[in-house]
Design an enzyme around this catalytic site. Structure first.
Site, PDB file in Angstrom:
ATOM      1  N   THR A 182      -6.471   2.657  -4.690  1.00  0.00           N
ATOM      2  CA  THR A 182      -5.927   3.508  -5.752  1.00  0.00           C
ATOM      3  C   THR A 182      -4.995   2.702  -6.661  1.00  0.00           C
ATOM      4  OG1 THR A 182      -5.972   5.309  -4.144  1.00  0.00           O
ATOM      5  CG2 THR A 182      -4.768   5.707  -6.184  1.00  0.00           C
ATOM      6  N   CYS A 203     -11.042   3.250   0.560  1.00  0.00           N
ATOM      7  CA  CYS A 203      -9.591   3.460   0.622  1.00  0.00           C
ATOM      8  C   CYS A 203      -9.119   2.709   1.854  1.00  0.00           C
ATOM      9  CB  CYS A 203      -9.277   4.951   0.751  1.00  0.00           C
ATOM     10  SG  CYS A 203      -7.555   5.290   1.210  1.00  0.00           S
ATOM     11  N   THR A 204      -8.028   1.978   1.726  1.00  0.00           N
ATOM     12  CA  THR A 204      -7.631   1.110   2.839  1.00  0.00           C
ATOM     13  C   THR A 204      -7.077   1.879   4.034  1.00  0.00           C
ATOM     14  OG1 THR A 204      -5.494   0.744   1.752  1.00  0.00           O
ATOM     15  CG2 THR A 204      -7.228  -0.904   1.388  1.00  0.00           C
ATOM     16  N   CYS A 223      -4.606  -1.609  -1.584  1.00  0.00           N
ATOM     17  CA  CYS A 223      -4.756  -0.184  -1.851  1.00  0.00           C
ATOM     18  C   CYS A 223      -5.760  -0.027  -2.996  1.00  0.00           C
ATOM     19  CB  CYS A 223      -3.395   0.370  -2.259  1.00  0.00           C
ATOM     20  SG  CYS A 223      -3.426   2.072  -2.848  1.00  0.00           S
ATOM     21  N   GLY A 253      -3.178   8.737  -4.046  1.00  0.00           N
ATOM     22  CA  GLY A 253      -4.513   9.133  -4.528  1.00  0.00           C
ATOM     23  C   GLY A 253      -4.535  10.232  -5.568  1.00  0.00           C
ATOM     24  N   ASP A 258       0.867  -1.180   0.000  1.00  0.00           N
ATOM     25  CA  ASP A 258       0.000   0.000   0.000  1.00  0.00           C
ATOM     26  C   ASP A 258       0.904   1.231   0.000  1.00  0.00           C
ATOM     27  OD1 ASP A 258      -2.298   1.651   0.217  1.00  0.00           O
ATOM     28  OD2 ASP A 258      -2.090   1.746   2.393  1.00  0.00           O
TER      29      ASP A 258
HETATM   30  N1  DGL Z   1      -4.629   3.351   0.851  1.00  0.00           N
HETATM   31  C1  DGL Z   1      -4.814   3.800  -0.454  1.00  0.00           C
HETATM   32  C2  DGL Z   1      -6.124   3.437  -1.082  1.00  0.00           C
HETATM   33  O1  DGL Z   1      -6.680   2.442  -0.693  1.00  0.00           O
HETATM   34  C3  DGL Z   1      -4.122   4.984  -0.992  1.00  0.00           C
HETATM   35  C4  DGL Z   1      -4.186   6.240  -0.215  1.00  0.00           C
HETATM   36  C5  DGL Z   1      -3.284   7.249  -0.860  1.00  0.00           C
HETATM   37  O2  DGL Z   1      -2.071   6.999  -0.843  1.00  0.00           O
HETATM   38  O3  DGL Z   1      -3.777   8.242  -1.416  1.00  0.00           O
HETATM   39  O4  DGL Z   1      -6.596   4.082  -1.968  1.00  0.00           O
END
Ligand code: DGL
Length: 238
Positions: free
Chosen positions: A75, A184-185, A73, A43, A10
């Site tokens: 994204t 989003c995780t 993740c 993101g 991630d």
């Molecule tokens: N944890 C991520 C997701 O699930 C990304 C968050 C990021 O870095 O913007 O989208």
């Protein structure tokens, strides 16, 4: 192969909620987790850039002998999962998909709120998921990139975090949402605060347990489940 670890990556610590759900369901599995904090956030990056970062993490995880890669993740899943599957056709990949389907099925108000990053909302996967599973339901969305920074800082509660969560969540509830999908995780780390702000007006939908079940299904189908590990959990931070 069965004794090999499951790999996760991630943009930071967000995907640990996915890794922990997998560990809970499959306690005899070893894991390797890459938190790409150096390049966080993903993101707002162009998809091609996220794809390159994702390819690098997959190479690292495969070099460590991982038998599966969980793209923990949303994204990175949106930007890269097709390319990763094409490049490594023999590697099982599990990606993230905003849990619009269960939310739409359970919604009584007919309005579902989704919190995610810009990259996730712009992806084909999100559009297709909504087109398939949100028929007859209104989906209201909110780009909540600021939650990512809160979680990376470990600021999961307190006045600033609460104000930020309130600013994102209240408009979704005001639009009638009775379910809030965490797309989003990083966001499940804020789930207790989000639930407190929602105060019974909307249910928080966390995708992690469903992803863990998918990991189990895929490993079982390949006869690749481990029955004797569970004590080695590597954490790599960039
Ligand atoms: N944890 C991520 C997701 O699930 C990304 C968050 C990021 O870095 O913007 O989208």
């Amino acid at each position: 192969m069965n004794a090999a670890p499951i790999g996760f990556f991630d943009s930071g610590v967000g995907g640990l909620c996915i890794r922990d759900a997998v560990r809970k369901l499959l306690p005899a599995e070893d894991t390797v987790y890459i938190a790409d904090s150096a390049n966080c956030p993903y993101g707002s990056r162009p998809p091609a850039e996220v794809r390159e970062l994702a390819r690098g993490h997959v190479r690292t995880l495969l070099a460590k002998g991982c038998k599966m890669v969980v793209v923990a993740c949303n994204t990175a899943t949106a930007a890269a999962i097709d390319a990763l599957r094409a490049e490594w056709p023999d590697v099982p990949f599990v990606g993230m998909e905003p849990a619009v389907k269960p939310a739409a099925l359970q919604s009584k108000s007919g309005v579902v709120g989704v919190l995610a990053t810009e990259g996730t909302f712009n992806g084909r996967l999100y559009r297709e998921t909504c087109a398939r599973f949100a028929k007859g339901v209104t989906v209201v969305t909110c780009v909540a990139d600021s939650f990512v920074a809160l979680v990376e800082r470990g600021e999961l509660d307190g006045p600033e975090a609460e104000a930020e969560v309130r600013a994102k969540v209240e408009p979704l509830i005001a639009a009638g949402a009775d379910h809030l999908v965490l797309g989003c995780t990083h966001f499940p780390h804020l789930a207790p605060l989000i639930a407190r702000v929602a105060a019974g007006r909307a249910k928080v939908v966390d995708p992690a347990p469903a992803v863990a079940r998918q990991v189990k299904r895929i490993l079982a189908a390949r006869n690749a489940l481990n029955s004797s590990g569970g004590s080695r959990h590597e954490f790599i931070r960039t």
